[in-house]
Design a protein around this motif. Structure first.
Motif, short mmCIF file in Angstrom:
data_model
loop_
_atom_site.label_atom_id
_atom_site.label_comp_id
_atom_site.label_asym_id
_atom_site.label_seq_id
_atom_site.Cartn_x
_atom_site.Cartn_y
_atom_site.Cartn_z
N GLY A 79 -4.70 -17.34 -1.73
CA GLY A 79 -5.37 -17.34 -0.44
C GLY A 79 -5.13 -16.04 0.30
N ALA A 80 -5.52 -16.03 1.59
CA ALA A 80 -5.37 -14.82 2.39
C ALA A 80 -3.91 -14.40 2.53
CB ALA A 80 -5.98 -15.05 3.78
N GLU A 81 -3.01 -15.38 2.53
CA GLU A 81 -1.59 -15.06 2.67
C GLU A 81 -0.99 -14.57 1.36
OE1 GLU A 81 -0.58 -14.92 5.52
OE2 GLU A 81 -1.83 -16.28 6.69
N SER A 82 -1.78 -14.54 0.30
CA SER A 82 -1.28 -14.10 -1.00
C SER A 82 -1.55 -12.63 -1.26
CB SER A 82 -1.94 -14.95 -2.12
OG SER A 82 -1.54 -16.28 -2.02
N ILE A 83 -1.75 -11.88 -0.20
CA ILE A 83 -2.03 -10.45 -0.33
C ILE A 83 -0.82 -9.64 0.15
CG2 ILE A 83 -3.51 -8.56 0.45
CD1 ILE A 83 -4.92 -10.51 -1.37
N ILE A 84 -0.43 -8.65 -0.65
CA ILE A 84 0.53 -7.67 -0.17
C ILE A 84 -0.18 -6.33 -0.07
CG2 ILE A 84 2.40 -8.90 -1.37
CD1 ILE A 84 2.64 -6.17 -3.00
N GLU A 85 0.34 -5.46 0.77
CA GLU A 85 -0.27 -4.14 0.96
C GLU A 85 0.80 -3.07 0.87
OE1 GLU A 85 -3.22 -1.75 4.08
OE2 GLU A 85 -2.48 -3.76 4.56
N ILE A 86 0.47 -1.99 0.16
CA ILE A 86 1.34 -0.84 0.02
C ILE A 86 0.64 0.35 0.64
CG2 ILE A 86 2.55 0.69 -1.59
CD1 ILE A 86 2.54 -1.68 -3.58
N GLY A 87 1.34 1.09 1.51
CA GLY A 87 0.71 2.22 2.19
C GLY A 87 1.62 3.41 2.33
#
Length: 305
Positions: A79-87
């Protein structure tokens, strides 16, 4: 009598000559041994500092492992909460909670949620659901309920001893009137990054994305680079080690590979030590002094809930 005096005078002269020769020999020996002793002491100090630096680096590694191993994959649904982001440190996508902070130049940040804590298998029987738990819960904490068809977000509305009440908004039984079974767990979103610490040195930080104070996790971390290790077809085999920044689905994320530049703060760099260069997997160059700084890399495996 005069002959005796001459003999005594001659003996005294020889004794004085021997003293002078002995002193000269000792001075010559000291001129060789003192630098050797000093060099040996300096070498011992360097070895000790490097061992302490290695221990310091291992401590940081353990800290990161403890943090990010809780970024679990939620089984068969994403779901939407299953996203990680690297920046990057200068990315326009920096989370709003840390936009007012000065991130370390050349370092990465990671946004994700710790969602493996207080996990249990439950059958939900309504949008207000009660269950018993020995885990420590607090009111208003975010809760996720996940199964193979959907993922729902709720919150803890009441804690009474071991009895926990959770409120959801949109969970419904299926067409046969059967309520879903799945995994219920606490969800806490954070962003991890490198910025100036309380003692003035660069440090590894964690800031909650919704509310709460930032926490300095480890001092002496100068830079960190983060790479997702992906299983794109969900066959359990690593398919890709990506260098790209952006969002990644945790269902395809097997692990994170980390490169870091860590310094032992109680170490004193010497001007005579040359500056070394390290090229990261992305091709960036990090400069450091090997006496007190260490380059480490390690893999953080992500579990499946």
């Amino acid at each position: 009598m005069n002959q005796f005096v001459k003999i005594r005078s001659s003996q005294s002269g020889w004794v004085l000559f021997e003293v002078v020769i002995s002193t000269a020999i000792i001075m010559i020996l000291l001129s060789y041994t003192v630098p050797i002793l000093i060099q040996s002491k300096d070498h011992s100090t360097v070895v000790q500092q490097r061992l302490l630096s290695l221990s310091w680096s291992e401590g940081f590694k353990d800290n990161v492992m403890a943090q990010w191993q809780s970024i679990v994959r939620n089984g068969c649904y994403s779901g939407a909460e299953s996203i990680i982001e690297i920046g990057q440190f200068n990315s326009s996508q920096i989370p709003s909670r840390i936009k007012n902070k000065t991130l370390e130049k050349g370092s990465d940040w990671l946004k994700g949620g710790i969602s493996g804590q207080c996990g249990s298998t439950q059958t939900i029987n309504g949008n207000e659901f009660e269950f018993d738990s020995s885990c420590q819960w607090k009111t208003n904490q975010t809760v996720l309920f996940s199964h193979c068809e959907a993922e729902y977000q709720g919150w803890v509305s009441q804690v009474s001893g071991a009895r926990i009440t959770v409120q959801f908004n949109a969970i419904q039984p299926n067409s046969l009137g059967v309520w879903p079974s799945g995994a219920l767990f606490r969800f806490e979103p954070y962003v991890w990054y490198v910025s100036k610490g309380k003692n003035g040195h660069a440090a590894f930080w964690r800031t909650p994305l919704r509310s709460g104070n930032s926490l300095e996790l480890w001092s002496g971390v100068k830079k960190i680079a983060i790479y997702p290790m992906l299983d794109n077809d969900s066959d359990g085999v690593l398919d890709e080690l990506s260098t790209e920044y952006g969002e990644y689905d945790r269902s395809k994320l097997n692990a994170l590979w980390v490169e870091a530049l860590v310094t032992f703060e109680d170490c004193t760099n010497a001007p005579s030590f040359p500056t070394s260069q390290y090229t990261t997997f992305r091709g960036d160059t990090w400069s450091y002094q090997s006496r007190c700084d260490s380059i480490i890399d390690f893999i953080v495996p992500l579990s499946v809930l």
